[in-house]
Write an enzyme that holds these catalytic residues in place. Sequence first.
Site, PDB file in Angstrom:
ATOM      1  N   ASP A  26     155.135  21.281  -8.189  1.00  0.00           N
ATOM      2  CA  ASP A  26     154.840  22.037  -9.414  1.00  0.00           C
ATOM      3  C   ASP A  26     154.444  23.504  -9.198  1.00  0.00           C
ATOM      4  O   ASP A  26     153.643  23.794  -8.300  1.00  0.00           O
ATOM      5  CB  ASP A  26     153.639  21.417 -10.145  1.00  0.00           C
ATOM      6  CG  ASP A  26     153.700  19.923 -10.246  1.00  0.00           C
ATOM      7  OD1 ASP A  26     154.733  19.330  -9.933  1.00  0.00           O
ATOM      8  OD2 ASP A  26     152.671  19.334 -10.647  1.00  0.00           O
ATOM      9  N   GLN A  42     152.384  23.698  -5.712  1.00  0.00           N
ATOM     10  CA  GLN A  42     152.016  22.493  -4.974  1.00  0.00           C
ATOM     11  C   GLN A  42     152.794  22.509  -3.665  1.00  0.00           C
ATOM     12  O   GLN A  42     154.027  22.622  -3.667  1.00  0.00           O
ATOM     13  CB  GLN A  42     152.373  21.248  -5.785  1.00  0.00           C
ATOM     14  CG  GLN A  42     151.443  20.985  -6.940  1.00  0.00           C
ATOM     15  CD  GLN A  42     150.086  20.493  -6.452  1.00  0.00           C
ATOM     16  OE1 GLN A  42     149.908  19.328  -6.124  1.00  0.00           O
ATOM     17  NE2 GLN A  42     149.109  21.393  -6.417  1.00  0.00           N
TER      18      GLN A  42
HETATM   19  C1  FRU Z   1     153.436  16.489 -11.243  1.00  0.00           C
HETATM   20  C2  FRU Z   1     152.256  16.037 -10.388  1.00  0.00           C
HETATM   21  C3  FRU Z   1     150.941  16.442 -11.048  1.00  0.00           C
HETATM   22  C4  FRU Z   1     150.019  16.495  -9.878  1.00  0.00           C
HETATM   23  C5  FRU Z   1     150.907  17.026  -8.793  1.00  0.00           C
HETATM   24  C6  FRU Z   1     150.606  16.525  -7.409  1.00  0.00           C
HETATM   25  O1  FRU Z   1     154.586  16.649 -10.480  1.00  0.00           O
HETATM   26  O2  FRU Z   1     152.305  14.633 -10.198  1.00  0.00           O
HETATM   27  O3  FRU Z   1     150.518  15.572 -12.064  1.00  0.00           O
HETATM   28  O4  FRU Z   1     148.916  17.332 -10.093  1.00  0.00           O
HETATM   29  O5  FRU Z   1     152.233  16.672  -9.142  1.00  0.00           O
HETATM   30  O6  FRU Z   1     151.384  17.171  -6.457  1.00  0.00           O
END
Ligand code: FRU
Length: 451
Positions: A26, A42
């Site tokens: 994300d 992420q």
């Molecule tokens: C969405 C998600 C979020 C979480 C993140 C973890 O893709 O699952 O809900 O914060 O990715 O990487």
Amino acid sequence: MIEETLYQEKYRPQFHFTAKKNWLNDPNGLIYYDGEYHLFFQHNPSGINWGNMTWGHAVSTDVVHWEQFSHAIEPDELGTIFSGSGVVDWNNTTGFQTGQESVLVAIYTSAGEFAPKETPYTQSIAYSVDRGRTWTKYEGNSVLSNLAKGNRDPKVFWHKPTKKWVMALYLENNDFALFGSPDLKSWTKLSDVHLPDASECPDLFELPVDADQNRTKWVFWGANGRHFIGTFDGEHFDAESDVLQTEHGANCYAAQTWSDIPSSDNRRLQIAWMSGGKYPDMPFNQQMAFPCELTLRTTADGIRLFRKPVKEIETIHKRRHTWNDEKLTPAANLLDGIEGELLDIRAEIELGDAKAVGFGVRGENIHFDIDSQRLACLEKSASLQPINERISLQILVDRTSIEVFGNDGRVSMCSCFLPDMADRSLKIFASGGTACIVSLDVYELHSAWSP
Ligand code: FRU
């Protein structure tokens, strides 16, 4: 073997953001501050697959050319660092400001499940007093305790009329909640939002309808792009629409919009993760979608959210091929000879008596079927209604993705693909009859990574 140069690898997207190496998902903490767009993401700093979630960081002055910085926020005893958002604390409500620069604040989930000693998922903050270059975690973390098992993905904005921070948070199932705070450190619950068939990564933002600044609506958005259009009074979000969806491609997920775009610009800019692309033998894994501008416009069906690529795509326009008022017959292919690797294609097509019209890109079809009024690309399709017997298409082609935007963003379809490297073919077609190209511009693109 000679090692491939960074950003020039075989399957490296050339104008979509990827991490230099390892896993990305994300977009997080999207902030504009003093000429710079920040994109946190992420990131697994040490593996090609998901894990060790950390906020990676990249900066751009135009949302197209990115420079990756060192990782911003790393796991600690409260957990790994899951998704969240960022804001500029213009009024120093946090008291974190030390010098002239306004403080940037990141609001993220501490994923306690992955802490050295397991603990619940909570929400935390970190701040930067040096334009996002270094980050300090708030000593009072967490700032919001656990309310539902995997509650996560806080999206925060300043609500001017009620002079407070507002957080949209994912709770569980299809449930979200809104919280308010004077200082980003203490939060109280305002209300609940239920968004059917959606979970994770909420966004909540206000947009003018038909560019009329005196008539605004609010959009409540979930990770899979399902959204409501409605009102928000500082406490409650009230849906005025059905559950809507603009994006219908195979890979768009966890989109987030930028905070603090100056009012002189006033656009609502969004970037998504293209979840699930394949990048065999590459040093990186996963890519972002191309940034889009969101608008609300009145259509025959009511007010709808439109999504189209930012105009900054023009910064990488190279050679332009252009046609006007050309007959489009089953036999001819106007695009013979143009190499189909990095492209921005824009077309307005009058459908005539054709049964279908479309493009072929490296062996994949972008296909509009006139009877069913469906636009299809890479196994997905969406309804698209011609306007005055015409459709318009914008298609962005990168090494591993095709993004299609129908009727100026009324429909978008962002999908990953893994083309045959030898096939660079490009075609435009009509079948079952003759259509007319009102206008067609094919721009070959520069790589955004070239100096
Ligand atoms: C969405 C998600 C979020 C979480 C993140 C973890 O893709 O699952 O809900 O914060 O990715 O990487």
